[in-house]
Design a protein around this motif. Structure first.
Motif, PDB file in Angstrom:
ATOM      1  N   UNK A   1       0.759  -1.150   0.075  1.00 32.93           N
ATOM      2  CA  UNK A   1       0.054  -0.042   0.038  1.00 32.93           C
ATOM      3  C   UNK A   1       0.983   1.268  -0.002  1.00 32.93           C
ATOM      4  N   UNK A   2       2.177   1.095   0.350  1.00 30.78           N
ATOM      5  CA  UNK A   2       2.923   2.372   0.587  1.00 30.78           C
ATOM      6  C   UNK A   2       3.981   2.501  -0.433  1.00 30.78           C
ATOM      7  N   UNK A   3       4.580   1.496  -0.895  1.00 32.48           N
ATOM      8  CA  UNK A   3       5.481   1.465  -1.979  1.00 32.48           C
ATOM      9  C   UNK A   3       5.513   0.612  -2.728  1.00 32.48           C
ATOM     10  N   UNK A   4       6.291   0.743  -3.931  1.00 33.72           N
ATOM     11  CA  UNK A   4       6.262  -0.319  -5.119  1.00 33.72           C
ATOM     12  C   UNK A   4       7.577  -0.146  -5.745  1.00 33.72           C
ATOM     13  N   UNK A   5       8.173  -1.192  -6.561  1.00 28.33           N
ATOM     14  CA  UNK A   5       9.110  -1.061  -7.039  1.00 28.33           C
ATOM     15  C   UNK A   5       9.432  -2.378  -8.134  1.00 28.33           C
ATOM     16  N   UNK A   6      10.474  -2.344  -8.941  1.00 28.61           N
ATOM     17  CA  UNK A   6      10.768  -3.171 -10.081  1.00 28.61           C
ATOM     18  C   UNK A   6      11.940  -3.831  -9.776  1.00 28.61           C
ATOM     19  N   UNK A   7      12.125  -4.986  -9.432  1.00 27.64           N
ATOM     20  CA  UNK A   7      13.113  -5.646  -9.101  1.00 27.64           C
ATOM     21  C   UNK A   7      14.001  -6.092 -10.134  1.00 27.64           C
TER      22      UNK A   7
ATOM     23  N   UNK B   1       9.271  -6.847   0.293  1.00 28.37           N
ATOM     24  CA  UNK B   1       7.820  -7.103  -0.186  1.00 28.37           C
ATOM     25  C   UNK B   1       7.611  -8.391  -0.693  1.00 28.37           C
ATOM     26  N   UNK B   2       8.712  -9.181  -1.248  1.00 28.26           N
ATOM     27  CA  UNK B   2       8.746 -10.660  -1.643  1.00 28.26           C
ATOM     28  C   UNK B   2       8.381 -11.242  -0.555  1.00 28.26           C
TER      29      UNK B   2
END
Length: 378
Positions: free
Chosen positions: A90-96, A157-158
């Motif tokens: 809900x707070x942060x996202x990313x592309x690994x 996150x994972x």
């Protein structure tokens, strides 16, 4: 860097690169990303939806992007690793950049998606590029606190939710939480391609620190409530290429640097001078210690000593000086009086007055050796 218009007959190729970069989903993303955990003030501007006040073309950053794309594509094709996969909460996202699965986890996927080079423990990898000027620092000290926060956020996150349920990775999302045990930061030198890997265990404390860091940003009511994590344009490159630099530091006034905008009264001056004195004291003590070490190892041969390598550099400095002995011979041949104590300046003046060439000789001056201490490359 100047920004020529597209009507220019020979526009900079970086203008095209910048346009493509700004069109990337990551550049248009409004939600905070894991890569935004470097400067709290910059993250706050993004969180509060501010429009950028500065448009800068960062060629080094785009070179880093191209290196990322090329290396991750190669890793996907040759090793079968998962690259550029999305994670979010809900707070942060990313592309690994890279997820290297172990064999146990990989068996839960269709055979076509299993890695050809499996890990012995699920590993999250982030690729970082450096210039040759920062390479020794990177090899010696590894990732910065901000870089560790970023990659630990991916791993958290994972661990907690797995891959995001998004187009192109729904099969991965069905894996559920992925237990990440190892973090790998792969550093690539942009100047010569040298590679250095730093591997550390997943650290839930750093991951929670990143959560707290993000919470502090999202709790602000205005971006200026968030702290600056860098010292401004002209000192930190992060500020030189920040899209919110003017909003953060203001415009330069009366030819002064933007940092001067922070000083409003005598109390501000007193605080800055106190910081200066404290920093100078630390520098002075460190400089004395360096001089002590330099004198201590003066008789030591170059080579590897523990984690460091010692090198010596010495350059000959050559200059042309009047040849006193040759001038005496000329004076003797001409029958001219030679000063009892040869005076170089008077003899040169006399030869020049007589229209004769002044004989010169090359004098080699050997300066003191310069010490060089670098990190050992394994």
């Amino acid at each position: 860097m100047s920004t020529p218009t597209i009507t220019d007959p020979s526009p900079s190729i970086w203008v095209a690169a910048d346009a493509i970069d700004r069109a990337r989903p990551r550049s248009r993303q409004r939600q905070l990303g894991a890569s935004d955990t470097a400067c709290a003030r910059r993250a706050a501007y993004k969180h509060h939806g501010w429009e950028p006040t500065d448009r800068v073309i960062s060629a080094p950053a785009m070179l880093g992007t191209y290196i990322h794309e090329g290396l991750t594509t190669a890793a996907r094709r040759e090793f079968g690793w998962l690259v550029e996969k999305k994670v979010a909460d809900a707070t942060v996202r990313g592309s690994v950049d890279i997820v290297q699965l172990d064999r146990v986890t990989a068996r839960k996927l269709p055979r076509r998606m299993r890695p050809r080079v499996a890990a012995d423990a699920n590993t999250v990898e982030d690729i970082k590029t450096r210039t040759v000027y920062r390479w020794d620092e990177t090899v010696r000290y590894g990732a910065s606190a901000a870089e560790l926060r970023q990659v630990m956020t991916y791993a958290r996150l994972l661990n907690s939710g797995g891959f995001e349920d998004a187009d192109g990775q729904r099969v991965l999302a069905r894996l559920g939480p992925v237990p990440v045990e190892r973090i790998r930061l792969r550093f690539i030198c942009r100047d010569n391609g040298e590679e250095h890997c730093q591997e550390v265990p997943y650290d839930p404390d750093i991951a929670e620190e990143a959560v707290w860091w993000l919470q502090r940003v999202t709790e602000t009511e205005h971006p200026e409530q968030a702290r600056r994590d860098f010292l401004g344009p002209g000192i930190d490159a992060a500020c030189d290429y920040c899209p919110f630099a003017t909003a953060c530091w203001g415009a330069p006034a009366n030819g002064r640097p933007v940092q001067a905008n922070l000083v409003h009264d005598n109390e501000d001056v007193a605080k800055h001078l106190a910081d200066y004195v404290a920093a100078h004291r630390q520098w002075s003590e460190a400089d004395k210690l360096k001089k002590f070490v330099r004198k201590s190892v003066d008789g030591t041969d170059a080579g590897r000593y523990g984690a460091n390598r010692l090198d010596w550099s010495e350059e000959e400095k050559k200059e042309q000086r009047p040849d006193l002995r040759a001038m005496i011979e000329i004076f003797d041949t001409l029958g001219a009086p030679i000063p009892t104590v040869p005076d170089e300046d008077r003899m040169v003046k006399a030869l020049v007055t007589a229209g004769l060439a002044v004989p010169m000789r090359t004098v080699v001056k050997r300066p003191s050796r310069r010490i060089g201490v670098s990190a050992v490359r394994e």
